[in-house]
Design a protein around this motif. Structure first.
Motif, mmCIF file in Angstrom:
data_model
loop_
_atom_site.group_PDB
_atom_site.id
_atom_site.type_symbol
_atom_site.label_atom_id
_atom_site.label_comp_id
_atom_site.label_asym_id
_atom_site.label_seq_id
_atom_site.Cartn_x
_atom_site.Cartn_y
_atom_site.Cartn_z
ATOM 1 N N SER A 73 60.937 28.899 61.118
ATOM 2 C CA SER A 73 59.777 28.536 61.936
ATOM 3 C C SER A 73 60.211 28.014 63.301
ATOM 4 C CB SER A 73 58.927 27.479 61.229
ATOM 5 O OG SER A 73 58.342 28.018 60.070
ATOM 6 N N ARG A 74 61.269 27.200 63.314
ATOM 7 C CA ARG A 74 61.769 26.689 64.596
ATOM 8 C C ARG A 74 62.293 27.832 65.464
ATOM 9 N NH1 ARG A 74 63.625 22.588 61.177
ATOM 10 N NH2 ARG A 74 65.714 23.488 61.077
ATOM 11 N N ILE A 75 63.008 28.765 64.842
ATOM 12 C CA ILE A 75 63.535 29.920 65.579
ATOM 13 C C ILE A 75 62.378 30.756 66.118
ATOM 14 C CG2 ILE A 75 64.777 32.114 65.327
ATOM 15 C CD1 ILE A 75 66.615 30.597 63.296
ATOM 16 N N GLU A 76 61.375 30.965 65.280
ATOM 17 C CA GLU A 76 60.199 31.745 65.691
ATOM 18 C C GLU A 76 59.507 31.073 66.871
ATOM 19 O OE1 GLU A 76 56.591 31.899 63.104
ATOM 20 O OE2 GLU A 76 57.199 33.990 62.893
ATOM 21 N N TYR A 77 59.362 29.749 66.826
ATOM 22 C CA TYR A 77 58.733 29.016 67.921
ATOM 23 C C TYR A 77 59.545 29.177 69.206
ATOM 24 C CZ TYR A 77 57.080 25.174 70.788
ATOM 25 O OH TYR A 77 56.600 24.435 71.833
ATOM 26 N N THR A 78 60.873 29.078 69.075
ATOM 27 C CA THR A 78 61.755 29.229 70.237
ATOM 28 C C THR A 78 61.614 30.620 70.832
ATOM 29 O OG1 THR A 78 63.336 27.636 69.330
ATOM 30 C CG2 THR A 78 64.160 29.136 71.020
ATOM 31 N N ILE A 79 61.595 31.631 69.970
ATOM 32 C CA ILE A 79 61.456 33.015 70.447
ATOM 33 C C ILE A 79 60.113 33.196 71.146
ATOM 34 C CG2 ILE A 79 61.169 35.413 69.686
ATOM 35 C CD1 ILE A 79 63.327 34.804 67.532
ATOM 36 N N GLU A 80 59.046 32.657 70.562
ATOM 37 C CA GLU A 80 57.719 32.768 71.185
ATOM 38 C C GLU A 80 57.704 32.084 72.545
ATOM 39 O OE1 GLU A 80 54.769 31.245 68.487
ATOM 40 O OE2 GLU A 80 55.034 32.907 67.089
ATOM 41 N N SER A 81 58.322 30.915 72.644
ATOM 42 C CA SER A 81 58.370 30.191 73.917
ATOM 43 C C SER A 81 59.140 31.000 74.957
ATOM 44 C CB SER A 81 59.033 28.826 73.743
ATOM 45 O OG SER A 81 58.266 28.015 72.887
ATOM 46 N N GLU A 82 60.282 31.541 74.552
ATOM 47 C CA GLU A 82 61.087 32.332 75.481
ATOM 48 C C GLU A 82 60.350 33.609 75.886
ATOM 49 O OE1 GLU A 82 64.977 32.901 73.792
ATOM 50 O OE2 GLU A 82 65.456 30.773 73.926
ATOM 51 N N LEU A 83 59.640 34.208 74.952
ATOM 52 C CA LEU A 83 58.867 35.408 75.259
ATOM 53 C C LEU A 83 57.758 35.097 76.265
ATOM 54 C CD1 LEU A 83 58.432 38.394 74.682
ATOM 55 C CD2 LEU A 83 57.001 37.749 72.745
ATOM 56 N N LYS A 84 57.075 33.964 76.081
ATOM 57 C CA LYS A 84 56.036 33.554 77.033
ATOM 58 C C LYS A 84 56.639 33.347 78.419
ATOM 59 C CE LYS A 84 52.928 31.401 73.695
ATOM 60 N NZ LYS A 84 52.416 30.154 73.140
ATOM 61 N N GLN A 85 57.825 32.714 78.466
ATOM 62 C CA GLN A 85 58.484 32.487 79.754
ATOM 63 C C GLN A 85 58.859 33.828 80.392
ATOM 64 O OE1 GLN A 85 58.879 29.477 81.329
ATOM 65 N NE2 GLN A 85 59.520 30.720 83.058
ATOM 66 N N CYS A 86 59.341 34.756 79.591
ATOM 67 C CA CYS A 86 59.690 36.090 80.107
ATOM 68 C C CYS A 86 58.455 36.795 80.666
ATOM 69 C CB CYS A 86 60.329 36.951 79.008
ATOM 70 S SG CYS A 86 62.013 36.483 78.601
ATOM 71 N N MET A 87 57.344 36.704 79.935
ATOM 72 C CA MET A 87 56.109 37.339 80.401
ATOM 73 C C MET A 87 55.656 36.709 81.718
ATOM 74 S SD MET A 87 55.487 39.761 78.354
ATOM 75 C CE MET A 87 53.833 40.203 78.837
ATOM 76 N N PHE A 88 55.753 35.388 81.815
ATOM 77 C CA PHE A 88 55.396 34.696 83.050
ATOM 78 C C PHE A 88 56.284 35.194 84.195
ATOM 79 C CE2 PHE A 88 56.292 31.219 86.006
ATOM 80 C CZ PHE A 88 55.025 30.973 86.499
ATOM 81 N N ASN A 89 57.594 35.271 83.931
ATOM 82 C CA ASN A 89 58.537 35.741 84.958
ATOM 83 C C ASN A 89 58.242 37.180 85.359
ATOM 84 O OD1 ASN A 89 59.816 33.268 84.947
ATOM 85 N ND2 ASN A 89 61.470 33.903 83.597
ATOM 86 N N LEU A 90 57.918 38.019 84.382
ATOM 87 C CA LEU A 90 57.597 39.413 84.690
ATOM 88 C C LEU A 90 56.363 39.513 85.575
ATOM 89 C CD1 LEU A 90 58.224 41.327 81.344
ATOM 90 C CD2 LEU A 90 59.357 41.710 83.521
ATOM 91 N N GLU A 91 55.344 38.720 85.257
ATOM 92 C CA GLU A 91 54.128 38.725 86.070
ATOM 93 C C GLU A 91 54.426 38.248 87.489
ATOM 94 O OE1 GLU A 91 51.267 36.383 83.935
ATOM 95 O OE2 GLU A 91 51.120 37.846 82.301
ATOM 96 N N ARG A 92 55.268 37.223 87.608
ATOM 97 C CA ARG A 92 55.639 36.706 88.928
ATOM 98 C C ARG A 92 56.413 37.763 89.713
ATOM 99 N NH1 ARG A 92 60.164 34.646 90.588
ATOM 100 N NH2 ARG A 92 60.971 34.300 88.502
ATOM 101 N N VAL A 93 57.371 38.412 89.061
ATOM 102 C CA VAL A 93 58.173 39.444 89.725
ATOM 103 C C VAL A 93 57.294 40.635 90.116
ATOM 104 C CG1 VAL A 93 60.002 41.150 89.322
ATOM 105 C CG2 VAL A 93 60.364 38.761 88.689
#
Length: 103
Positions: A50-70
């Motif tokens: 669950s902790r790993i899944e949460y970390t992956i979800e957080s990193e994925l959200k950050q990646c999506m944010f970065n992609l939208e910004r780029v």
């Protein structure tokens, strides 16, 4: 004596049964302890997952944010490049007009 022998046999049977039941009880308790240990291990693994899944979800959200910004930055750069291209075309046109005027 016959009754005494019968009683002795019954007592031996009872003692044997008690011994067998006690042994089986010990095995059941051991199995239950093993099952509890395995359940605790599974719980720990699930929590870690669950902790790993949460970390992956957080990193994925950050990646999506970065992609939208780029993507937004890319659109701005394309727009700027288009403006520069338009200015370049206008400047060349003006230079041609001046060359024609000088001739």
């Amino acid at each position: 004596t016959m009754e005494k022998n019968a009683s002795s046999e019954i007592i031996r049977d009872l003692e044997s049964s008690i011994s067998r039941i006690t042994k089986e009880k010990g095995e059941v308790i051991k199995s239950l302890k093993t099952a509890v240990d395995e359940a605790d291990l599974l719980k720990s693994q699930l929590e870690a997952t669950s902790r790993i899944e949460y970390t992956i979800e957080s990193e994925l959200k950050q990646c999506m944010f970065n992609l939208e910004r780029v993507a937004g930055e890319k659109d701005e750069l394309v727009s700027e490049l288009s403006n520069i291209e338009d200015k370049y075309i206008d400047t060349r046109k003006q230079l041609r007009e001046k060359e024609v005027a000088l001739e």
